[in-house]
Design an enzyme around this catalytic site. Structure first.
Site, PDB file in Angstrom:
ATOM      1  N   CYS A  46       0.844  -1.206   0.000  1.00  0.00           N
ATOM      2  CA  CYS A  46       0.000   0.000   0.000  1.00  0.00           C
ATOM      3  C   CYS A  46       0.876   1.251   0.000  1.00  0.00           C
ATOM      4  O   CYS A  46       1.625   1.482  -0.932  1.00  0.00           O
ATOM      5  CB  CYS A  46      -0.992  -0.032   1.162  1.00  0.00           C
ATOM      6  SG  CYS A  46      -2.340   1.177   0.964  1.00  0.00           S
TER       7      CYS A  46
ATOM      8  N   HIS B  49      -3.957  -4.507   0.049  1.00  0.00           N
ATOM      9  CA  HIS B  49      -3.520  -5.078   1.323  1.00  0.00           C
ATOM     10  C   HIS B  49      -3.667  -6.593   1.285  1.00  0.00           C
ATOM     11  O   HIS B  49      -4.758  -7.112   1.543  1.00  0.00           O
ATOM     12  CB  HIS B  49      -4.364  -4.519   2.478  1.00  0.00           C
ATOM     13  CG  HIS B  49      -4.064  -3.101   2.817  1.00  0.00           C
ATOM     14  ND1 HIS B  49      -3.034  -2.735   3.648  1.00  0.00           N
ATOM     15  CD2 HIS B  49      -4.666  -1.950   2.432  1.00  0.00           C
ATOM     16  CE1 HIS B  49      -3.010  -1.413   3.776  1.00  0.00           C
ATOM     17  NE2 HIS B  49      -3.987  -0.912   3.036  1.00  0.00           N
TER      18      HIS B  49
ATOM     19  N   GLU C 100      -2.667  -8.697   3.426  1.00  0.00           N
ATOM     20  CA  GLU C 100      -2.950  -9.177   4.775  1.00  0.00           C
ATOM     21  C   GLU C 100      -4.412  -9.000   5.171  1.00  0.00           C
ATOM     22  O   GLU C 100      -4.862  -9.563   6.176  1.00  0.00           O
ATOM     23  CB  GLU C 100      -2.033  -8.469   5.788  1.00  0.00           C
ATOM     24  CG  GLU C 100      -2.431  -7.066   6.179  1.00  0.00           C
ATOM     25  CD  GLU C 100      -2.132  -5.991   5.136  1.00  0.00           C
ATOM     26  OE1 GLU C 100      -2.384  -4.805   5.437  1.00  0.00           O
ATOM     27  OE2 GLU C 100      -1.643  -6.323   4.039  1.00  0.00           O
TER      28      GLU C 100
END
Length: 209
Positions: free
Chosen positions: A78, A180, A182
């Site tokens: 990001c 993202h 994650e």
């Protein structure tokens, strides 16, 4: 061990939690010696580019990041992706880390809500170990109002929000991802697994592709 650089810029714990869930040894750190000892490095981040560069400057880690990114597997996520480029025009022209040629500019889509926030698919432009076995129709979680402009031959995948933009960049073990992973469920965890597996398989003498 994967060093997650902690410079006070956001989503570090979500990255750590994802790596912990996957069982990959990792450490949140703001220490030069930890980054130098690590097998690989992740630079996360959320927020504004000038503020993040100021935080990195205050951390004293800029030279270490530049040095280690040239010799170790490195992943920017990001805002961490955007910081790897030469400069940004977010609020003001601001110099970046300069590890990747190109710049960061505002998403200029007056008919769309900015920032681009939510789930979106990606379009692959070339094969890469970072996307190995990731489903072609997988969606990923984006939160950004700016995008990177870079050499098309290094763009691994794009996404579209009004206009097409670089979503995944790759160059000899230096990867940068606008979304993202994650926070993107199973496909995102697969990307983190691919990064880890590539790190573990690389030769001790330097990057291999």
């Amino acid at each position: 061990m994967i060093a997650i650089i902690d410079y006070g810029a956001g989503n570090i714990f979500s990255v750590k939690n994802a790596l912990d869930y996957l069982g990959f040894e990792n450490k949140l750190t703001d220490k030069k010696e930890d980054i130098e000892k690590a097998d690989a490095i992740i630079l996360p981040g959320v927020g504004a580019f000038p503020w993040a560069m100021n935080m990195l400057g205050l951390s004293g880690l800029i030279d270490t990041i530049k040095e280690q990114a040239k010799i170790k597997p490195f992943l920017g996520i990001c805002l961490g992706m955007q910081l790897l480029f030469e400069k940004s025009y977010e609020f003001e022209e601001c110099k970046g880390l300069g590890l990747i040629g190109g710049y960061v500019d505002k998403i200029n889509e007056p008919d769309l809500v900015i920032p681009h926030m939510g789930w979106n698919t990606i379009s692959r432009k070339q094969e890469s170990p970072i996307l190995k076995d990731v489903p072609a129709d997988a969606a990923f979680y984006f939160v950004h109002g700016y995008y990177v402009e870079t050499a098309p031959e290094k763009v691994i995948a794009t996404s579209c929000y009004g206009t097409e933009f670089c979503a995944v960049y790759g160059q000899d073990g230096l990867w940068a991802i606008q979304f993202h992973p994650e926070k993107s469920g199973r496909p995102g965890l697969k990307i983190l697994s691919n990064f880890y597996e590539w790190c573990m398989a690389r030769s001790a003498g330097g990057r291999v592709c």
